[in-house]
Design a protein around this motif. Structure first.
Motif, mmCIF file in Angstrom:
data_model
loop_
_atom_site.group_PDB
_atom_site.id
_atom_site.type_symbol
_atom_site.label_atom_id
_atom_site.label_comp_id
_atom_site.label_asym_id
_atom_site.label_seq_id
_atom_site.Cartn_x
_atom_site.Cartn_y
_atom_site.Cartn_z
ATOM 1 N N ARG A 81 -46.474 12.203 -6.829
ATOM 2 C CA ARG A 81 -47.564 11.792 -7.710
ATOM 3 C C ARG A 81 -48.871 12.097 -6.977
ATOM 4 N NH1 ARG A 81 -43.464 8.445 -8.103
ATOM 5 N NH2 ARG A 81 -44.074 7.378 -6.195
ATOM 6 N N ASP B 204 -43.295 10.632 -1.611
ATOM 7 C CA ASP B 204 -43.917 9.620 -2.463
ATOM 8 C C ASP B 204 -45.288 9.252 -1.933
ATOM 9 O OD1 ASP B 204 -41.755 9.418 -4.223
ATOM 10 O OD2 ASP B 204 -40.713 8.071 -2.844
ATOM 11 N N HIS C 233 -52.552 17.629 -4.284
ATOM 12 C CA HIS C 233 -51.281 18.032 -4.869
ATOM 13 C C HIS C 233 -50.240 18.273 -3.781
ATOM 14 C CE1 HIS C 233 -48.465 20.118 -7.539
ATOM 15 N NE2 HIS C 233 -48.457 21.135 -6.692
#
Length: 265
Positions: free
Chosen positions: A40, A265, A123
């Motif tokens: 994410r 994560d 990203h």
């Protein structure tokens, strides 16, 4: 011929590209490059914190950071992009990465056409890790030779169709031309520059492991004319419907030869 510079930690070398980011990086003998993508994406400030935590967890200093991939809400004006870059470089300077001869960290920063982030986000990023053949303290300029031992992992920074050293926006290749012919000119120009930079880094174009194209325009018509002749289709092109980070630019590409990739994560 461009001169490569060693990073602060002498674990990778970089091809200078300007203060906002380098043109590309290559692992020095005894090191390899790992790419980590966030499951994410995180806002840039939080992303830097997560990158630092990941590096600590793996016993690496912050100066091991060698490349970053960002996503932004929409293309900036030329002046707005300069403001963003100033803040970006400020963080890298605090990390001990920026030196007098420039910023070693390669980067791409593109703007998704669909579901854009509300603010600039991290990203993915790349960093160096030692290999079993590490020879700390024995790295010299000659280690940039193509015959140097160890893996030749490298990352080519994102590049769009603006000719370096020319005025902006007049130096944009096929400026405003979104026809097939215009896109072919843009793609050919960007690919030529990236292949040249790959050679300057001492990298092997045939060893690329990923090739990412960023444009909102359909690239299908360009596959046979631009990508196939350069041996890129066997990789499986990664097309991201994104715009380059500065208004009026239409076509950006980055590439890498990195054999270890993670999703975190």
């Amino acid at each position: 011929m461009a001169t490569l510079h060693n990073s602060t930690g002498s674990d990778y070398a970089y091809l200078p590209g300007g203060m906002p980011f380098s043109s590309g990086v290559v692992a020095l003998p005894g090191f390899e490059i790992v790419r980590a993508r966030f499951a994410r994406p995180l806002p840039v400030a939080a992303g830097f914190e997560a990158v630092a935590a990941h590096l600590r967890e793996h016993g690496r200093p912050q100066t091991a950071l060698c490349a970053a991939e960002l996503r932004s809400p929409e293309p900036w004006s030329f002046a707005g992009f300069a403001d963003f870059n100033a803040a970006w470089v400020g963080t890298l300077r605090r990390w001990g990465l920026v030196r007098q001869d420039g910023n070693p960290v390669a980067r791409s920063n593109v703007c998704p056409v669909h579901e854009p982030p509300a603010e600039p986000v991290f990203h993915a990023f790349c960093y160096t890790v030692p290999t079993s053949a590490a020879q700390a303290g024995l790295l010299t300029t000659s280690d940039h030779s193509e015959r140097a031992p160890g893996p030749r992992n490298f990352v080519l920074a994102g590049y769009a169709e603006w000719a370096e050293g020319t005025a902006f926006p007049d130096g944009i290749v096929a400026r405003g031309d979104r026809s097939r012919e215009g896109l072919e000119k843009k793609a050919a120009f960007v690919l030529d520059v990236l292949q040249r930079r790959c050679g300057l880094l001492g990298g092997d174009w045939r060893a690329l492991t990923a090739f990412q194209v960023y444009t909102e325009h359909e690239i299908g018509p360009l596959l046979a004319s631009q990508f196939a002749p350069r041996g890129l289709l066997s990789l499986g092109l990664h097309w991201h419907p994104c715009r380059p980070p500065v208004q009026e630019l239409e076509f950006e590409i980055d590439a890498r030869c990195v054999r270890r990739e993670l999703v975190i994560d």
